[in-house]
Design a protein around this motif. Structure first.
Motif, mmCIF file in Angstrom:
data_model
loop_
_atom_site.group_PDB
_atom_site.id
_atom_site.type_symbol
_atom_site.label_atom_id
_atom_site.label_comp_id
_atom_site.label_asym_id
_atom_site.label_seq_id
_atom_site.Cartn_x
_atom_site.Cartn_y
_atom_site.Cartn_z
ATOM 1 N N LEU A 92 0.949 -1.187 -0.021
ATOM 2 C CA LEU A 92 0.010 -0.002 0.063
ATOM 3 C C LEU A 92 0.804 1.337 0.063
ATOM 4 O O LEU A 92 0.270 2.455 -0.349
ATOM 5 N N LYS A 93 2.041 1.194 0.458
ATOM 6 C CA LYS A 93 2.776 2.170 0.687
ATOM 7 C C LYS A 93 2.146 3.605 1.094
ATOM 8 O O LYS A 93 2.021 4.633 0.605
ATOM 9 N N PRO A 94 1.862 3.367 2.676
ATOM 10 C CA PRO A 94 1.168 4.664 2.933
ATOM 11 C C PRO A 94 2.330 5.783 3.193
ATOM 12 O O PRO A 94 3.353 5.583 3.410
ATOM 13 N N HIS A 95 1.855 6.877 3.519
ATOM 14 C CA HIS A 95 2.551 8.145 4.086
ATOM 15 C C HIS A 95 3.566 7.588 5.330
ATOM 16 O O HIS A 95 4.878 7.884 4.975
ATOM 17 N N ALA A 96 3.049 7.221 6.208
ATOM 18 C CA ALA A 96 3.561 6.751 7.529
ATOM 19 C C ALA A 96 3.271 5.441 7.932
ATOM 20 O O ALA A 96 2.244 5.008 7.622
ATOM 21 N N ALA A 97 4.132 4.768 8.315
ATOM 22 C CA ALA A 97 3.958 3.215 9.153
ATOM 23 C C ALA A 97 4.312 3.696 10.436
ATOM 24 O O ALA A 97 5.407 3.901 10.742
ATOM 25 N N CYS A 98 3.502 3.461 11.451
ATOM 26 C CA CYS A 98 3.677 3.486 12.818
ATOM 27 C C CYS A 98 3.768 2.234 13.383
ATOM 28 O O CYS A 98 2.661 1.481 13.532
ATOM 29 N N ILE A 99 4.865 1.757 13.641
ATOM 30 C CA ILE A 99 5.005 0.302 14.509
ATOM 31 C C ILE A 99 4.696 0.383 15.792
ATOM 32 O O ILE A 99 5.107 1.139 16.612
ATOM 33 N N VAL A 100 3.508 -0.570 16.236
ATOM 34 C CA VAL A 100 3.073 -0.562 17.579
ATOM 35 C C VAL A 100 3.226 -1.943 17.990
ATOM 36 O O VAL A 100 3.173 -3.095 17.239
ATOM 37 N N ALA A 130 11.160 2.212 5.263
ATOM 38 C CA ALA A 130 11.924 3.439 5.036
ATOM 39 C C ALA A 130 12.366 3.478 3.300
ATOM 40 O O ALA A 130 12.102 4.377 2.795
ATOM 41 N N ASP A 131 13.059 2.156 3.055
ATOM 42 C CA ASP A 131 13.262 2.153 1.845
ATOM 43 C C ASP A 131 12.163 2.063 0.702
ATOM 44 O O ASP A 131 12.215 2.601 -0.561
ATOM 45 N N ALA A 132 10.969 1.853 1.297
ATOM 46 C CA ALA A 132 9.723 1.870 0.350
ATOM 47 C C ALA A 132 8.974 3.213 0.269
ATOM 48 O O ALA A 132 8.271 3.453 -0.125
ATOM 49 N N GLY A 133 9.738 4.165 1.115
ATOM 50 C CA GLY A 133 9.253 5.489 1.033
ATOM 51 C C GLY A 133 8.550 5.867 2.090
ATOM 52 O O GLY A 133 7.862 7.110 2.018
ATOM 53 N N CYS A 134 8.187 5.067 3.266
ATOM 54 C CA CYS A 134 7.373 5.346 4.279
ATOM 55 C C CYS A 134 8.204 6.174 5.250
ATOM 56 O O CYS A 134 9.267 5.659 5.316
ATOM 57 N N CYS A 135 7.575 6.932 6.097
ATOM 58 C CA CYS A 135 7.932 7.824 7.161
ATOM 59 C C CYS A 135 7.601 6.874 8.224
ATOM 60 O O CYS A 135 6.344 6.541 8.576
ATOM 61 N N VAL A 136 8.713 6.364 8.862
ATOM 62 C CA VAL A 136 8.543 5.200 9.847
ATOM 63 C C VAL A 136 8.402 5.908 11.340
ATOM 64 O O VAL A 136 9.518 6.614 11.720
ATOM 65 N N SER A 137 7.460 5.563 12.099
ATOM 66 C CA SER A 137 7.037 5.922 13.485
ATOM 67 C C SER A 137 7.153 4.884 14.272
ATOM 68 O O SER A 137 6.862 3.738 13.831
ATOM 69 N N LEU A 138 7.751 5.033 15.659
ATOM 70 C CA LEU A 138 7.640 4.049 16.642
ATOM 71 C C LEU A 138 6.877 4.345 17.639
ATOM 72 O O LEU A 138 7.227 5.611 18.337
ATOM 73 N N PHE A 139 5.786 3.676 18.045
ATOM 74 C CA PHE A 139 4.894 4.163 19.305
ATOM 75 C C PHE A 139 5.675 3.722 20.578
ATOM 76 O O PHE A 139 5.722 2.399 20.945
ATOM 77 N N ILE A 140 6.016 4.599 21.278
ATOM 78 C CA ILE A 140 7.049 4.258 22.563
ATOM 79 C C ILE A 140 6.701 5.073 23.906
ATOM 80 O O ILE A 140 5.780 5.975 23.751
ATOM 81 N N GLU A 141 7.130 4.582 24.817
ATOM 82 C CA GLU A 141 6.913 5.214 26.242
ATOM 83 C C GLU A 141 8.131 6.305 26.174
ATOM 84 O O GLU A 141 8.986 6.155 25.315
ATOM 85 N N ASN A 156 12.000 7.968 11.538
ATOM 86 C CA ASN A 156 11.770 9.268 11.554
ATOM 87 C C ASN A 156 11.140 9.883 12.655
ATOM 88 O O ASN A 156 11.386 11.013 12.985
ATOM 89 N N VAL A 157 10.194 9.113 13.403
ATOM 90 C CA VAL A 157 9.230 9.768 14.189
ATOM 91 C C VAL A 157 9.211 8.947 15.521
ATOM 92 O O VAL A 157 9.215 7.582 15.314
ATOM 93 N N VAL A 158 8.960 9.443 16.629
ATOM 94 C CA VAL A 158 8.426 8.598 17.829
ATOM 95 C C VAL A 158 7.140 9.360 18.193
ATOM 96 O O VAL A 158 6.934 10.540 18.189
ATOM 97 N N GLU A 159 6.146 8.498 18.503
ATOM 98 C CA GLU A 159 5.022 8.718 18.905
ATOM 99 C C GLU A 159 4.618 8.256 20.565
ATOM 100 O O GLU A 159 4.960 7.002 20.648
ATOM 101 N N PHE A 160 4.807 9.227 21.414
ATOM 102 C CA PHE A 160 4.822 8.964 22.690
ATOM 103 C C PHE A 160 3.333 8.369 23.184
ATOM 104 O O PHE A 160 2.481 9.083 23.006
#
Length: 253
Positions: A92-100, A130-141, A156-160
Motif C-alpha cells: 500500500l505504501k502509506p505516507h507513514a507506517a507506525c510500528i506498535v 523506509a526504503d519503500a518510502g514510508c515515514c517510519v514512526s515508533l510508538f513508545i513510552e 523518522n518519528v516517535v509517538e509517545f
C-alpha cells in the motif's frame, strides 16, 4: 508564551469499523468517516490493521490508501512488526507506517513498543519500510532508553504513549498525572535533540489534550476513540472541529 510551530491532528477512524463489525455488513463505513474527517480539517488519517482484523480490514486499508492519495492527505498505517503486516504496508505504501506493540488479548494498545529489547528484530523491518518510502514512526513510552534505541534506527518519528497520563487524570490522581506529563515533556526534548519528530497519542480527550498540545516539540497528535465516541452526541465533524480548535488554542496560549 505561545508554543512554537503548527501542530497537526491525525484522526484515527478504527472504531467506526469496530461499530460496523459489531453487526456485520457495511455500515458505518470507516472510509466515509475518513472523508468527513478530511472535510472537518483533519491533517491526516490513522488506521490500525490488526492481525486479527478486529476493526479495520484489508479492504478498508486499500480504500483508505486511494482516498488519501486522491485527497493529498497523509495516511498513517499502524501495524505490528510482523511479516504479514509489513507485506501489506509494502504493497500500500502509506505516507507513514507506525510500528506498535500488539497482543491479541488486549482491548487496545496498552503501552509502548520495546525498541531497546527488540532492536535487532526491528532494525531490518524499519529499513524495509523506509526504503519503500514510508515515514517510519515508533510508538513508545517517553523513556530515555527507548528514545535512544529509536534514534539508532532509521525511524523518522516517535509517538509517545499518553495512556498513563490520561488514566491518571481519569482516576483523579493529579499528582501522578503531573509527573507523567513532565516525563512526556522531557521525552519530547530528548527525542527532538536526537533528530526525531515528536508525536503523541492514546487516551486524549477534550479535557486533557491541552497540556499535551502545549509541549513545544509536539508536531502531531493522533486521536481516535474519544472523537468517535463524542460523535454519537455531537456528530463526527463537530467533534473533530472542536478537538482541532482545542489543540490549536492550547498551542497559541
Amino acid at each position: 508564551m505561545p508554543q512554537s510551530g503548527f501542530i497537526r491532528l491525525g484522526v484515527n477512524i478504527d472504531h467506526v469499523a469496530t461499530l460496523r463489525n459489531a453487526r456485520g455488513g457495511t455500515h458505518p463505513d470507516p472510509v466515509e468517516a475518513a472523508k468527513v474527517a478530511i472535510a472537518a480539517g483533519a491533517d491526516g488519517i490513522t488506521a490500525h490493521l490488526r492481525e486479527d482484523r478486529r476493526h479495520i480490514t484489508d479492504a478498508d486499508m486499500e480504500r483508505l490508501a486511494v482516498l488519501c492519495e486522491d485527497e493529498n492527505i497523509p495516511l498513517n498505517m499502524e501495524l505490528a512488526a510482523t511479516d504479514e503486516m509489513v507485506s501489506v504496508a509494502m504493497r500500500l505504501k502509506p505516507h507513514a507506517a507506525c510500528i506498535v506493540p500488539e497482543r491479541r488479548e488486549e482491548r487496545t494498545t496498552e503501552g509502548g513498543l520495546d525498541v531497546a529489547g527488540q532492536h535487532n528484530r526491528l532494525v531490518p523491518i524499519i529499513a524495509q519500510l523506509a526504503d519503500a518510502g514510508c515515514c517510519v514512526s515508533l510508538f513508545i513510552e517517553a523513556n530515555p532508553h527507548q528514545i535512544e534505541a529509536a534514534a539508532s534506527t532509521r525511524a523518522n518519528v516517535v509517538e509517545f504513549h499518553t495512556g498513563a497520563y490520561a488514566h491518571a487524570l481519569d482516576d483523579g490522581d493529579q499528582t501522578k498525572a503531573d509527573a507523567i506529563l513532565e516525563q512526556l515533556r522531557e521525552g519530547g526534548r530528548l527525542a527532538h535533540a536526537a533528530g526525531l519528530e515528536v508525536h503523541y497519542g492514546h487516551g486524549l480527550t477534550f479535557d486533557n489534550v491541552a497540556p499535551i498540545a502545549r509541549i513545544n516539540e509536539a508536531k502531531e497528535l493522533n486521536i481516535g476513540h474519544f472523537i468517535i465516541g463524542e460523535a454519537v452526541f455531537l456528530g463526527l465533524q463537530p467533534a473533530i472541529e472542536r478537538m482541532a480548535t482545542l489543540i490549536r488554542d492550547a498551542r497559541a496560549s
